[in-house]
Design a protein around this motif. Structure first.
Motif, short mmCIF file in Angstrom:
data_model
loop_
_atom_site.label_atom_id
_atom_site.label_comp_id
_atom_site.label_asym_id
_atom_site.label_seq_id
_atom_site.Cartn_x
_atom_site.Cartn_y
_atom_site.Cartn_z
N PHE A 37 0.84 -1.19 0.00
CA PHE A 37 0.00 0.00 0.00
C PHE A 37 0.88 1.25 0.00
O PHE A 37 1.90 1.29 0.68
CB PHE A 37 -0.91 0.02 1.23
N VAL A 38 0.47 2.26 -0.77
CA VAL A 38 1.16 3.55 -0.80
C VAL A 38 0.15 4.63 -0.47
O VAL A 38 -0.91 4.72 -1.09
CB VAL A 38 1.79 3.83 -2.19
N GLU A 39 0.46 5.43 0.55
CA GLU A 39 -0.38 6.58 0.91
C GLU A 39 0.36 7.84 0.47
O GLU A 39 1.34 8.25 1.10
CB GLU A 39 -0.65 6.62 2.41
N ASN A 40 -0.09 8.43 -0.62
CA ASN A 40 0.50 9.66 -1.15
C ASN A 40 -0.25 10.88 -0.62
O ASN A 40 -1.40 10.76 -0.19
CB ASN A 40 0.42 9.66 -2.69
N PRO A 41 0.37 12.04 -0.70
CA PRO A 41 -0.36 13.26 -0.37
C PRO A 41 -1.41 13.54 -1.44
O PRO A 41 -1.42 12.88 -2.48
CB PRO A 41 0.73 14.34 -0.37
N GLU A 42 -2.26 14.51 -1.20
CA GLU A 42 -3.30 14.89 -2.17
C GLU A 42 -2.73 15.89 -3.18
O GLU A 42 -1.81 16.64 -2.87
CB GLU A 42 -4.47 15.56 -1.44
N VAL A 43 -3.33 15.92 -4.37
CA VAL A 43 -3.00 16.96 -5.34
C VAL A 43 -3.34 18.31 -4.72
O VAL A 43 -4.33 18.43 -3.98
CB VAL A 43 -3.78 16.74 -6.66
N ASP A 44 -2.53 19.31 -4.97
CA ASP A 44 -2.64 20.68 -4.43
C ASP A 44 -2.15 20.79 -2.99
O ASP A 44 -2.18 21.87 -2.42
CB ASP A 44 -4.05 21.26 -4.54
N VAL A 47 3.93 20.64 0.31
CA VAL A 47 4.87 19.75 1.01
C VAL A 47 6.16 20.51 1.28
O VAL A 47 6.54 21.40 0.53
CB VAL A 47 5.14 18.46 0.20
N THR A 48 6.82 20.14 2.38
CA THR A 48 8.03 20.82 2.80
C THR A 48 9.19 19.84 2.82
O THR A 48 9.05 18.72 3.36
CB THR A 48 7.84 21.42 4.22
N ALA A 49 10.30 20.25 2.26
CA ALA A 49 11.49 19.40 2.18
C ALA A 49 11.82 18.78 3.53
O ALA A 49 11.74 19.44 4.57
CB ALA A 49 12.68 20.20 1.66
N ASN A 50 12.16 17.49 3.49
CA ASN A 50 12.60 16.70 4.64
C ASN A 50 11.48 16.39 5.64
O ASN A 50 11.75 15.90 6.73
CB ASN A 50 13.78 17.37 5.36
N GLU A 51 10.23 16.67 5.27
CA GLU A 51 9.10 16.30 6.13
C GLU A 51 8.33 15.16 5.46
O GLU A 51 8.39 14.97 4.26
CB GLU A 51 8.19 17.51 6.37
N SER A 52 7.57 14.43 6.26
CA SER A 52 6.81 13.30 5.74
C SER A 52 5.69 13.79 4.82
O SER A 52 5.03 14.77 5.10
CB SER A 52 6.19 12.52 6.90
N MET A 53 5.52 13.07 3.70
CA MET A 53 4.42 13.40 2.79
C MET A 53 3.49 12.20 2.59
O MET A 53 2.59 12.24 1.78
CB MET A 53 4.95 13.90 1.44
N GLY A 54 3.75 11.12 3.30
CA GLY A 54 2.93 9.93 3.17
C GLY A 54 3.64 8.72 3.73
O GLY A 54 4.67 8.85 4.40
N THR A 55 3.08 7.54 3.45
CA THR A 55 3.69 6.31 3.94
C THR A 55 3.67 5.24 2.86
O THR A 55 2.87 5.27 1.94
CB THR A 55 2.94 5.76 5.18
N LYS A 75 0.55 16.16 -9.20
CA LYS A 75 0.08 14.90 -9.77
C LYS A 75 0.52 13.77 -8.86
O LYS A 75 1.61 13.81 -8.30
CB LYS A 75 0.69 14.73 -11.17
N ILE A 76 -0.36 12.77 -8.71
CA ILE A 76 0.04 11.57 -7.99
C ILE A 76 -0.07 10.38 -8.95
O ILE A 76 -0.82 10.41 -9.91
CB ILE A 76 -0.81 11.32 -6.73
N ASN A 77 0.70 9.36 -8.68
CA ASN A 77 0.68 8.16 -9.51
C ASN A 77 -0.50 7.29 -9.06
O ASN A 77 -0.37 6.49 -8.15
CB ASN A 77 2.00 7.41 -9.39
N GLU A 78 -1.63 7.49 -9.71
CA GLU A 78 -2.85 6.78 -9.31
C GLU A 78 -2.79 5.29 -9.60
O GLU A 78 -3.55 4.52 -9.02
CB GLU A 78 -4.06 7.42 -9.99
N GLU A 79 -1.87 4.86 -10.47
CA GLU A 79 -1.72 3.43 -10.75
C GLU A 79 -1.34 2.66 -9.49
O GLU A 79 -1.64 1.48 -9.36
CB GLU A 79 -0.68 3.19 -11.84
N LEU A 80 -0.69 3.35 -8.54
CA LEU A 80 -0.26 2.68 -7.31
C LEU A 80 -1.43 2.28 -6.43
O LEU A 80 -1.30 1.41 -5.58
CB LEU A 80 0.71 3.57 -6.53
N ASP A 81 -2.61 2.92 -6.62
CA ASP A 81 -3.79 2.53 -5.85
C ASP A 81 -4.14 1.07 -6.09
O ASP A 81 -4.51 0.35 -5.17
CB ASP A 81 -5.00 3.40 -6.22
#
Length: 126
Positions: A37-44, A47-55, A75-81
């Motif tokens: 499973f990949v949890e990406n941030p949302e479009v828009d 995000v800040t450098a060196n901080e978590s943006m997902g898991t 943009k997020i890679n929706e294929e990973l869903d």
């Protein structure tokens, strides 16, 4: 420009002047094992450098994904869903995570080239 790498084992591919594509390295996916499973941030999302943006969740563990540059997710890679295993089979191409419109190009100067990254992981990668 070729890929750049962070100490947290993410890669950055500069697509044009202000858009970069981000993913995890082959080394990172090998350490994690089978990705489920990949949890990406949302479009828009900003995000800040060196901080978590997902898991990223694997059969072994759940790991934070640290964003190597500051900006806004475009943009997020929706294929990973449906196919999170793309991160295992092709982490530095089809298994990319997000595209970010960077707000500070200077952040790219803190990243390593492939040779520097190889030396980094050969010396413990910590």
């Amino acid at each position: 420009m070729s890929k750049l790498f962070s100490k947290e084992h993410e890669w950055v591919d500069v697509l044009n002047d202000d858009i970069v594509r981000v993913g995890i390295t082959d080394y990172a996916q090998q350490e994690l094992g089978d990705i489920v499973f990949v949890e990406n941030p949302e479009v828009d999302e900003t995000v800040t450098a060196n901080e978590s943006m997902g898991t990223i969740e694997s059969v072994k563990t759940v790991s934070e994904i640290y964003v190597p540059v500051s900006g806004v997710v475009v943009k997020i890679n929706e294929e990973l869903d449906d196919e999170p295993e793309l991160v295992n089979t092709n982490p530095e191409d089809e298994g990319w995570l997000v595209e970010i419109k960077i707000t500070d190009r200077e952040g790219l100067t803190n990243l390593m080239n492939r040779e520097e990254y190889q030396n980094f992981i050969e010396n413990g990668g910590e």
